[in-house]
Design a protein around this motif. Structure first.
Motif: not given
Length: 318
Positions: A143-148, A191-205
């Motif tokens: 699971d993505s770190f966002l979800i976890v 759209d900026a919020l969604i772009d931010d979520l979609l483009t963040r790589p896992p290591e930044t979480w």
């Protein structure tokens, strides 16, 4: 899972949102009377004055535990007598933004193909996550770190429990009944919020994940202690809590670009309020006010006299 992502974004928008302005009330109450009322409230508050302008900054925290009581009456009275109320940013989200979020949900909810949490967490932190998986009977490895992080804080730690009155709800209700104008200090494009979520790589979480793991390990006692410290105006204790640490490290506040934007809007809003005659009551996230380099530090650096509780450890005993 897509529905869960949409729910996560919706919860974030509620945290940022403010609501539409309502009509103004003619205020005849003196500034001093409003300030005295606000100081009796159960939430930490700071007073800044410049000329005929007074700003009352009320430090709110997310998810006051249901068992922690605080006194909203004085804050309601102060709100009814203020000339204006400032609330956090609102997010301008369209149906197209939500559909796009759901359409791209695989990107937000799962690790990149062939990767697991162990590819990003150190052995120590992966071991601590493994222990939580065993405790709760979960498998979060893909699971993505966002979800976890959201599941750890909201579901396992209970930070979405709204059993107590939140500061924003109390102030918003009082302002609406008294017809005091309410203003969002800024906005963020959906759209900026969604772009931010979609483009963040896992290591930044990773900082968010580590802080979320530590918060869940600290458990409900830490949630309770944070709430009690807030009602007692012990701001340094709130800021040092692992709960506050996790909320500060996770999205949106822990995101470098978005967090900087949100903080900058608060500094600009307070500066603008100090040019408005009368009393402005502003409900702001406590972390934005009291963190190192935050709004209060900025005001102090610029020479403003700040009346209110200590917000840093080095102020204790002054």
């Amino acid at each position: 899972m897509a529905r869960g992502v949409a729910g996560l974004l919706a919860a974030t928008l509620v945290a940022l949102g403010s609501g539409a302005p309502v009509q103004a009330q003619e205020a005849e109450t003196s500034v001093d009377e409003i300030v005295v009322m606000a100081r009796r409230s159960g939430a930490p508050m700071w007073e800044i004055t410049r000329g005929d302008s007074t700003v009352l900054l009320v430090g709110a925290i997310q998810a006051v535990p249901a068992g922690v009581e605080w006194r909203p009456d004085a804050l309601e009275q102060a709100t009814r007598r203020a000339q204006r109320v400032y609330f956090p940013q609102k997010a301008n989200v369209s149906p197209a933004d939500i559909f796009r979020l759901i359409w791209r949900s695989r990107t937000l909810t799962r690790m990149p193909e062939g990767r697991t949490s162990a590819d990003y967490l150190s052995a120590e932190w992966q071991g601590r996550l493994d222990a939580l998986e065993l405790r709760y009977g979960e498998d979060w490895s893909q699971d993505s770190f966002l979800i976890v992080s959201s599941e750890l804080l909201s579901d396992k730690l209970g930070l979405r429990d709204r059993g107590n009155q939140e500061v924003g709800e109390v102030v918003r209700r009082a302002a609406r009944r008294a017809r005091v104008p309410v203003t969002s200090i800024g906005s963020v494009r959906g759209d900026a919020l969604i772009d931010d979520l979609l483009t963040r790589p896992p290591e930044t979480w990773v900082p968010c994940m580590e802080a979320s793991i530590a918060a869940v390990e600290a458990g409900p006692d830490a949630v309770q202690a944070r709430g009690l410290a807030w009602t007692r105006f012990d701001v340094p204790a709130v800021m040092e809590s692992p709960i506050e640490g996790a909320l500060s490290q996770c999205w949106p506040w822990g995101d470098p670009a978005l967090g900087t934007l949100l903080r900058g809007q608060w500094i600009s809003a307070v500066e603008g309020a100090l040019r408005e005659p009368g009393v402005t009551l502003a409900v702001a996230p406590l972390r934005v006010l009291a963190e190192t380099g935050g709004v209060l530090d900025d005001l102090e650096r610029r020479g403003f006299d700040i009346v209110g509780p200590d917000w840093r450890d080095d102020q204790r005993g002054d």
